[in-house]
Structures are given as C-alpha cells and as structure tokens.
Design a protein around this motif. Structure first.
Motif, PDB file in Angstrom:
ATOM      1  N   GLY A 226      26.932  29.558  21.924  1.00  0.00           N
ATOM      2  CA  GLY A 226      25.994  29.275  20.840  1.00  0.00           C
ATOM      3  C   GLY A 226      24.851  28.374  21.268  1.00  0.00           C
ATOM      4  N   HIS A 227      24.996  27.732  22.416  1.00  0.00           N
ATOM      5  CA  HIS A 227      23.954  26.793  22.839  1.00  0.00           C
ATOM      6  C   HIS A 227      23.181  27.309  24.048  1.00  0.00           C
ATOM      7  N   CYS A 237      18.665  22.046  17.200  1.00  0.00           N
ATOM      8  CA  CYS A 237      20.086  22.419  17.099  1.00  0.00           C
ATOM      9  C   CYS A 237      20.940  21.152  16.997  1.00  0.00           C
ATOM     10  N   CYS A 239      23.330  20.341  18.690  1.00  0.00           N
ATOM     11  CA  CYS A 239      23.728  19.863  20.020  1.00  0.00           C
ATOM     12  C   CYS A 239      22.670  18.953  20.631  1.00  0.00           C
ATOM     13  N   CYS A 244      18.553  27.145  20.325  1.00  0.00           N
ATOM     14  CA  CYS A 244      19.848  27.707  20.746  1.00  0.00           C
ATOM     15  C   CYS A 244      20.185  28.944  19.903  1.00  0.00           C
TER      16      CYS A 244
HETATM   17 ZN   LIG Z   1      22.575  23.954  20.591  1.00  0.00          ZN
END
Ligand SMILES: [Zn+2]
Length: 389
Positions: A226-227, A237, A239, A244
């Motif tokens: 997912g990233h 995102c 993260c 992403c």
């Molecule tokens: Zn991400």
C-alpha cells in the motif's frame, strides 16, 4: 506425554513410564489431568495376552482434541479459528469491537470466542483444548524481530496475556501477512508455493509467500504494498509519504473520490450497490483505481514471479468492476513472458483468513509438531512448555 503418544501411538501407563522416566506418582498425576482435559483417551487393549491378569489399558491422543488456535486481533474485530489433531478446521468465530478496546479486554473476548468453539459440535467433532500445542496470533502493524531470533525484543502484550491464559507458546505475525499465508494454504491459492496477496481495506497491505514460506523481510516490513508510490507528489499518506497506493485504493480514498465525483455512498456496501446498478461514476472511478492497482501488481510480478495473485479486503466485493481493470493493467504491464502464467483470483477465506493464517504459522513453526512432515521431531525430549501439566 503428548509427544510420546503422538510419536508411538497408543501406549500403556507402564510403557509411558519407561519412556519418560518420571516417577509413577508424577506420571499418573499428569495422565489423570490429560484424560480429564480430554487431550488423551483410554482404551482397553484387544491384544492383551490371555491368562495374565486383566488386559492392559492403553492411552491414546483424543482425535477430537484441539491442536492449534489462530486469533486475528484486527483493529475493530476479533476472529478465532481452531484445528484438531488431524489438522481439520473445527470451527471459527468473529466479533466486532471498538477500535480502542484495551488488550486485556481483547484477550478476554478471545478466550470467550475460543470457548464458544469448544461448545459447538461440527462435522469434525467438538473441540477440546487439552492437547493444544500453540496459538498463532495476528496483530496490526510491524511484527518482525521475534522471528529473526532477537532475544532482546520484548514480547507483545498479547503474547504475555494469552500465554498466561492458555499456558502454551504464542507465535505472532502481522495479521495481513497471516491472511496471505491462510489463503495460500486453505484459500484461493491453496497449494501455491509463490503467492502474492493484496488486501484492499481501510488500509492497503498484503503478504508474500515465497517458496511455500511466509516472507517477513529483514525488519518485518514485507508486504507493505500500500505504500508503493503511484502518484509522485500526490496526496499525503498516513505513513508520512505522498502518493502511495493506499491514498488511491483504500476504502476511504475510494469513497472520498466517489463522493467528490458526485456519487453517494456512506460505505462499501452502498458503493457495491451503485456498481451493481450500473452507476457510471462508480464504474469509471473503479476503472481508474483498478488500473493503478494492476500497474503495481505488474511491477511486483516482475520482481517476485508469483503463480497466483489473490485480491482480498472489502473493496474486492465490488467484483469485476474493480478486478477486470486490475487484470487489464496487469496484462499490459507485466513482462509478456509471464502474462499467462500468473493467475488473478478473489480471496475466498473472508474475515477469518488471518486467524487461519495464525494456525498455519503454528503448524509450520511449532517444534512440537512431530506429525508435520517438515518439522523437527522432539518427541523424545521433554517438552518444556508443557512440563507444568
Ligand atoms: Zn504510505
């Protein structure tokens, strides 16, 4: 005792005594407890020689006894599953809860759900926990160092709590990765040695099974598909990065984009309804999202070479509207030589995939499993984790 019975089959108390070297009193105490908990059952031997007193009573493992439990501590729900000594799944159960529920209460809920399995009679028999070997647990987030042999790593709180309640080893991994393992053993990719699993849910994640083993990576971050950047300079995102895949293909991202384009859907179920009604906005949106997902999968395929790709998570419920554009983009971007060698499938295990993966983790990794073909046979050694029984 359990290891000896697993290795040698039915044995009399005398034979068990010779093999384990324990005092008669200790031996009888342990056996009485194992029989009381249902892990071991007694039978009168048919082959006892005549005229030499009464026939010897033998002890054998109870085929209805539970061998492993898998528990998936997802963010907002708990899922449990169990297998018996024959490795048959004897039951599963799920229950939603608030995202902030403390670990202690989550473990209490898990104990209750596991208890509900022991009361349910299924084709494979009612589960009894006396022969339990280990518990495989999935949690949200990064899990890695325990498996790299890092002695310094503190156990996860859930490992400590479950160990207290069940008195058996508790193996831990990321729950999405465990879902990948579950699907590759019991689900859409059953029997697959090289499997890529992608989950499209509140987050976007996944897992890799490489050469039949779950791949964790050097620091437990394998499967964070997912990233992977799909839009340089795109949306922020969770993260800390931007653009992403998760900012495009998570439930929230898809629902937000649908509403921004004039669609109306409060949740995935309503989006699925719009798709089934042929809503152009929804179909166009999913076409674009699917293309992005397919491009990422093509890149991953070129890197890893899986034979099966499994798409799971709630968004997969939108069906062909999402899966077909994924397939098209995958076909367009993967190396021509692998185009017809990789098969794209919808996940089949649903919400218990992670719990089943936890069981798979136990069956693969527990040194106590002399029945498991690849496992080391420790049956002749004392079993430290069960000494207290
Ligand atoms: Zn991400």
């Amino acid at each position: 005792m359990l290891g000896l019975l697993r290795k040698h089959g039915p044995l009399s108390r005398g034979e068990l005594g010779k093999r384990c070297g324990l005092s008669r009193t200790t031996l009888y105490d342990i056996l009485a407890e194992l029989v009381a908990t249902g892990a071991v059952v007694t039978a009168t031997s048919q082959e006892a020689p005549r005229g030499r007193g009464r026939p010897a009573e033998t002890l054998t493992l109870n085929p209805d006894a539970g061998q492993a439990i898998g528990i998936d501590f997802a963010r907002r729900a708990l899922h449990v599953a169990a297998v018996n000594l024959a490795h048959e799944v004897v039951g599963s159960a799920s229950e939603p809860h608030d995202a902030g529920l403390p670990w202690k209460e989550r473990v209490e809920l898990a104990v209750r759900l596991v208890g509900s399995l022991t009361g349910t009679r299924t084709g494979a028999g009612a589960l009894r926990l006396g022969a339990l070997d280990a518990i495989g647990v999935g949690v949200v987030g990064v899990v890695g160092s325990q498996h790299a042999g890092d002695e310094e790593a503190a156990p996860h709180p859930v490992q400590v709590l479950l160990r207290e309640r069940f008195g058996v080893p508790v193996l831990l991994d990321n729950n999405t990765r465990l879902a990948a393992l579950g699907e590759s053993i019991w689900g859409a990719a059953a029997g697959g040695q090289d499997v890529l699993y992608l989950r499209l849910s509140h987050g976007v994640g996944g897992g890799l099974v490489v050469g039949g083993s779950l791949h964790r990576g050097a620091y437990g971050l394998s499967g964070e598909f997912g990233h992977i950047t799909v839009e340089p300079g795109g949306a922020r995102c969770d993260c800390g990065g931007t653009g992403c895949l998760e900012t495009v293909a998570s439930i929230r991202a898809v629902l937000d984009a649908f509403r921004a384009a004039g669609g109306r859907a409060a949740d995935v179920a309503e989006l699925v309804k719009a798709v089934r009604a042929g809503d152009r906005t929804a179909l166009t949106l999913l076409d674009g999202v699917g293309a992005r997902i397919g491009e990422v999968l093509a890149a991953l395929c070129n890197a890893i070479g899986p034979s099966v790709i499994v798409i799971g998570g709630e968004l997969a419920e939108t069906g062909p509207a999402l899966v077909e554009p994924i397939e098209r983009a995958l076909h367009d971007h993967v190396m021509p030589v692998s185009r017809h060698r990789v098969s794209l499938r919808r996940a089949t295990l649903g919400e218990v995939a992670g719990a089943l993966g936890g069981i798979a983790l136990v069956l693969h990794e527990s040194p106590l499993l002399s029945r498991y073909p690849a496992g080391p046979d420790l049956a002749e050694d004392p079993i430290p984790d069960k000494e207290s029984r």
